[in-house]
Design a protein around this motif. Sequence first.
Motif, short mmCIF file in Angstrom:
data_model
loop_
_atom_site.label_atom_id
_atom_site.label_comp_id
_atom_site.label_asym_id
_atom_site.label_seq_id
_atom_site.Cartn_x
_atom_site.Cartn_y
_atom_site.Cartn_z
N MET A 160 -3.88 20.33 49.91
CA MET A 160 -3.65 20.75 48.53
C MET A 160 -2.87 19.69 47.76
SD MET A 160 -4.26 23.20 46.32
CE MET A 160 -4.39 24.85 46.97
N THR A 161 -1.92 19.05 48.41
CA THR A 161 -1.14 18.00 47.76
C THR A 161 -2.03 16.82 47.37
OG1 THR A 161 0.86 18.66 48.93
CG2 THR A 161 0.81 16.42 48.04
N ILE A 162 -2.89 16.40 48.27
CA ILE A 162 -3.79 15.28 47.97
C ILE A 162 -4.74 15.67 46.85
CG2 ILE A 162 -5.61 13.78 48.88
CD1 ILE A 162 -2.73 13.08 49.82
N MET A 163 -5.25 16.90 46.88
CA MET A 163 -6.09 17.35 45.77
C MET A 163 -5.30 17.37 44.46
SD MET A 163 -8.70 20.28 47.20
CE MET A 163 -7.46 21.37 47.90
N GLY A 164 -4.02 17.75 44.54
CA GLY A 164 -3.16 17.74 43.35
C GLY A 164 -2.98 16.35 42.78
N ILE A 165 -2.82 15.37 43.64
CA ILE A 165 -2.68 13.98 43.18
C ILE A 165 -3.95 13.54 42.44
CG2 ILE A 165 -2.56 11.57 43.97
CD1 ILE A 165 -0.70 12.63 46.26
N VAL A 166 -5.10 13.85 43.03
CA VAL A 166 -6.37 13.49 42.40
C VAL A 166 -6.57 14.28 41.10
CG1 VAL A 166 -8.89 13.56 42.70
CG2 VAL A 166 -7.42 12.72 44.55
N ALA A 167 -6.21 15.56 41.13
CA ALA A 167 -6.35 16.39 39.93
C ALA A 167 -5.49 15.82 38.78
CB ALA A 167 -5.95 17.83 40.24
N ASP A 168 -4.26 15.43 39.09
CA ASP A 168 -3.40 14.84 38.06
C ASP A 168 -4.02 13.57 37.49
OD1 ASP A 168 -1.57 16.88 38.40
OD2 ASP A 168 -0.10 15.64 39.49
N ARG A 169 -4.55 12.75 38.36
CA ARG A 169 -5.17 11.49 37.94
C ARG A 169 -6.36 11.74 37.00
NH1 ARG A 169 -6.98 9.04 42.92
NH2 ARG A 169 -4.77 8.85 43.33
N THR A 199 -4.63 28.47 45.45
CA THR A 199 -4.01 28.97 46.68
C THR A 199 -4.80 28.51 47.90
OG1 THR A 199 -5.27 31.03 46.65
CG2 THR A 199 -3.14 31.04 45.49
N PHE A 200 -4.15 28.68 49.06
CA PHE A 200 -4.87 28.52 50.32
C PHE A 200 -4.29 29.49 51.33
CE2 PHE A 200 -1.41 25.45 50.83
CZ PHE A 200 -1.01 25.63 52.15
N ALA A 201 -5.14 29.85 52.29
CA ALA A 201 -4.74 30.70 53.41
C ALA A 201 -5.11 29.97 54.69
CB ALA A 201 -5.43 32.05 53.34
N VAL A 202 -4.28 30.14 55.71
CA VAL A 202 -4.48 29.44 56.98
C VAL A 202 -4.58 30.46 58.11
CG1 VAL A 202 -3.42 27.82 58.60
CG2 VAL A 202 -3.17 27.45 56.16
#
Length: 136
Positions: free
Chosen positions: A55-64, A73-76
Amino acid sequence: MNTATARYAGQLRTEATHVASGNVIQTDAPTDNHGRGEAFSPTDLVSTALGSCMMTIMGIVADRHQLNLVDSTFAVVKHMSTEAPRRIVQIDVTFTLPAALLPTDRALLERAAYTCPVTLSLHPDIRQNVVFNYEA
């Protein structure tokens, strides 16, 4: 410099402190392995770290790319071996992301998720079953 320090608190529990922030995480052995299950187990943390990292890596790309993932959200679900040695055999991660994302943005984010350091650090014998759902 240490990333974290920890101490054994007794009764199958640890307390780990993140050095830079002072945040504390407590762990407890799971109920199926002599614990009380009153906190994350170490293997719960590994499994949750996978989802958090993706999710963090997706957040970095989303911000970019000026994409909004706030409130995604995510469930594990962690699957342990049934035979010795006790180990994680599979981690299921299900993401729920905004339905408004365009197909090209979805593909970009999904590719990014698989590049997270935890994904790349886990042993290849641990199956990573990842699902991306897009909902309003």
